[in-house]
Design a protein around this motif. Sequence first.
Motif, PDB file in Angstrom:
ATOM      1  N   LYS A 177       1.135  -1.465  -0.256  1.00 13.05           N
ATOM      2  CA  LYS A 177      -0.210  -0.148  -0.215  1.00 13.05           C
ATOM      3  C   LYS A 177       0.999   1.247   0.163  1.00 13.05           C
ATOM      4  O   LYS A 177       0.290   1.911  -0.579  1.00 13.05           O
ATOM      5  N   TYR A 178       2.037   1.489   0.295  1.00 12.33           N
ATOM      6  CA  TYR A 178       2.300   2.621   1.110  1.00 12.33           C
ATOM      7  C   TYR A 178       3.066   2.612   0.399  1.00 12.33           C
ATOM      8  O   TYR A 178       3.156   4.186  -0.214  1.00 12.33           O
TER       9      TYR A 178
ATOM     10  N   THR B 219       0.899   9.694  -3.844  1.00 14.39           N
ATOM     11  CA  THR B 219       0.411  11.078  -3.373  1.00 14.39           C
ATOM     12  C   THR B 219      -0.083  11.915  -2.009  1.00 14.39           C
ATOM     13  O   THR B 219      -0.945  12.438  -2.481  1.00 14.39           O
ATOM     14  N   ASP B 220       1.293  12.175  -2.324  1.00 20.87           N
ATOM     15  CA  ASP B 220       2.376  12.491  -0.892  1.00 20.87           C
ATOM     16  C   ASP B 220       0.880  12.443   0.437  1.00 20.87           C
ATOM     17  O   ASP B 220      -0.152  13.432   0.701  1.00 20.87           O
ATOM     18  N   GLN B 221       0.625  11.148   0.381  1.00 15.32           N
ATOM     19  CA  GLN B 221      -0.098  11.060   2.150  1.00 15.32           C
ATOM     20  C   GLN B 221       1.147  10.281   3.541  1.00 15.32           C
ATOM     21  O   GLN B 221       0.523  10.784   4.021  1.00 15.32           O
ATOM     22  N   LEU B 222       1.686  10.268   2.774  1.00 15.60           N
ATOM     23  CA  LEU B 222       3.164  10.335   4.490  1.00 15.60           C
ATOM     24  C   LEU B 222       4.159  11.359   4.510  1.00 15.60           C
ATOM     25  O   LEU B 222       4.943  12.387   3.450  1.00 15.60           O
ATOM     26  N   LEU B 223       4.221  11.479   5.629  1.00 12.77           N
ATOM     27  CA  LEU B 223       5.029  11.819   6.345  1.00 12.77           C
ATOM     28  C   LEU B 223       6.297  11.298   6.391  1.00 12.77           C
ATOM     29  O   LEU B 223       6.683  10.113   6.899  1.00 12.77           O
TER      30      LEU B 223
ATOM     31  N   ILE C 293       3.334   7.626   9.508  1.00 14.48           N
ATOM     32  CA  ILE C 293       2.351   8.572  10.062  1.00 14.48           C
ATOM     33  C   ILE C 293       1.324   9.488   8.549  1.00 14.48           C
ATOM     34  O   ILE C 293       2.481  10.003   7.560  1.00 14.48           O
ATOM     35  N   TRP C 294       0.246   9.947   8.407  1.00 11.00           N
ATOM     36  CA  TRP C 294       0.252  10.803   8.091  1.00 11.00           C
ATOM     37  C   TRP C 294      -0.291  12.018   7.823  1.00 11.00           C
ATOM     38  O   TRP C 294       0.128  12.765   8.881  1.00 11.00           O
ATOM     39  N   VAL C 295       0.104  12.487   6.221  1.00  9.02           N
ATOM     40  CA  VAL C 295       0.257  13.764   6.368  1.00  9.02           C
ATOM     41  C   VAL C 295      -0.217  14.560   6.860  1.00  9.02           C
ATOM     42  O   VAL C 295       0.095  15.888   7.338  1.00  9.02           O
ATOM     43  N   GLY C 296      -1.775  14.897   7.235  1.00  3.77           N
ATOM     44  CA  GLY C 296      -2.817  15.173   7.596  1.00  3.77           C
ATOM     45  C   GLY C 296      -2.334  16.134   9.027  1.00  3.77           C
ATOM     46  O   GLY C 296      -3.433  16.728  10.057  1.00  3.77           O
ATOM     47  N   THR C 297      -1.489  14.584   9.911  1.00  2.00           N
ATOM     48  CA  THR C 297      -1.469  14.880  11.306  1.00  2.00           C
ATOM     49  C   THR C 297      -1.344  16.519  11.937  1.00  2.00           C
ATOM     50  O   THR C 297      -0.533  17.285  10.911  1.00  2.00           O
ATOM     51  N   LYS C 298      -1.875  17.084  12.839  1.00  2.00           N
ATOM     52  CA  LYS C 298      -1.705  18.397  13.606  1.00  2.00           C
ATOM     53  C   LYS C 298      -0.514  18.113  14.652  1.00  2.00           C
ATOM     54  O   LYS C 298      -0.230  19.420  14.849  1.00  2.00           O
TER      55      LYS C 298
END
Length: 442
Positions: free
Chosen positions: A97-98, A104-108, A331-336
């Motif tokens: 998956k990764y 698609t730039d979803q991971l840090l 880590i998801w790129v959208g984490t705050k």
Amino acid sequence: MKRRVLGVTAAAAVAALALTSCSGGGGGESSDGTLNYWLWDANQLPAYEQCAADFNEANPDITVKVTQTGWDDYWSKLTNGMASGTAPDVFTDHLAKYPDFVKTDQLLALDDEGIDLDQYAEGLADLWVGQDGERYGLPKDWDTVALFYNKAMTAEAGITDEQMASLTWNPDDGGTYEDVIAHLTVDKNGKRGDEAGFDKDNVAVYGLGLQDSGQGMGQTQWSFLTGTTGWTHTDTNPWGTHYNYDDERFQDTITWWAGLIDKGYMPKLETTVGASVNDNFGAGKAAINSNGSWMINTYTGYDGVEVGIAPTPVGPEGKRSSMFNGLADSIWVGTKQPEAAAEWVAYLGSAACQDVVAEKSVVFPAILTSTEIAAKAFADKGIDVTPFTQQVADKTTFLFPITENAAKIDGIMKPAMDAVLAGQADADSLTAANEQVNALFE
């Protein structure tokens, strides 16, 4: 530009935790010190809840909430969460998956400075480095494939544990592996698969169970056979751009494997829809199952079934083979809370957490010393896991193929492989499917 989280902060968190030693929404919704962590394996949930509790105690300003969702729903919920901004801060990631998440730039990206990558089983850490040279996960565990068998059935058939441990295979006549499968198959009149009068259309017990066609990877279904022929899924690994489903060695193997259905030694593909291969085994409907090490407790947990574990058969080149897969946490790129997420990932990748996982005897942690703890924990329960660990010790494994377009490849290979197993096409039809797969990389 890809954002990176600092490994120095993460390494410091691990050091602090070493000295001291649910539910959740999406990461996009939490910025109050709560980290949301997702995994799919219910068997591992208690171990990771313990890791989270230990981490929370050592880091009172960070609370980790763990959510477990079954495999069938996990990935759809995750991708939908990424699209809606409610994905978890950290999640268990898979090698299939990764690459597309990276694309698609979803991971840090992680900075692994200060983290001992040599502590992990050989090759695992390298798998999580993308084509851009950035790291997108720290290894959490590994798995190999072996044969689970019903010891009462083998004993009744006069097959010893020593014979099960020394099976051979080739794509021409199946070797002693096919001999054993045939002899363990029993029709409803009590005739064995290798006896005159065997009725292949009315089978009570199949010698070998069937999960599904294996799509394009065949991890637990056929890859341990193709791996013994010198065949590889891709031209290079990781990040191959050319698949080899048109190779004669692959197609000969699939022809032999699909032939077990025609002979009545393995159930028809259509009968497996909605069925669990392991539950059929537990119900006495199959004598042997090939499956992964993450299933050890499932197979050994069936009431009234004494289970043996045998290594995969030795192939035509004189060696065994098993796909070597490893999960990691990303880590998801959208984490705050990227720094807190990095601390949690580093802890998940440390001995402090992986020793806890090891003691639960569910999977083999990625850290070598933790693997030893897990093997002992299994042994303490009377389970000899050597058939799984020996593949790694003997270096008879090959790494899970890592390429982009995994979902599209499965979309092509599943119907193609299904057709072969259903008797609707010959294995040479996979050449056309291979051309479609390789066109994805043009």
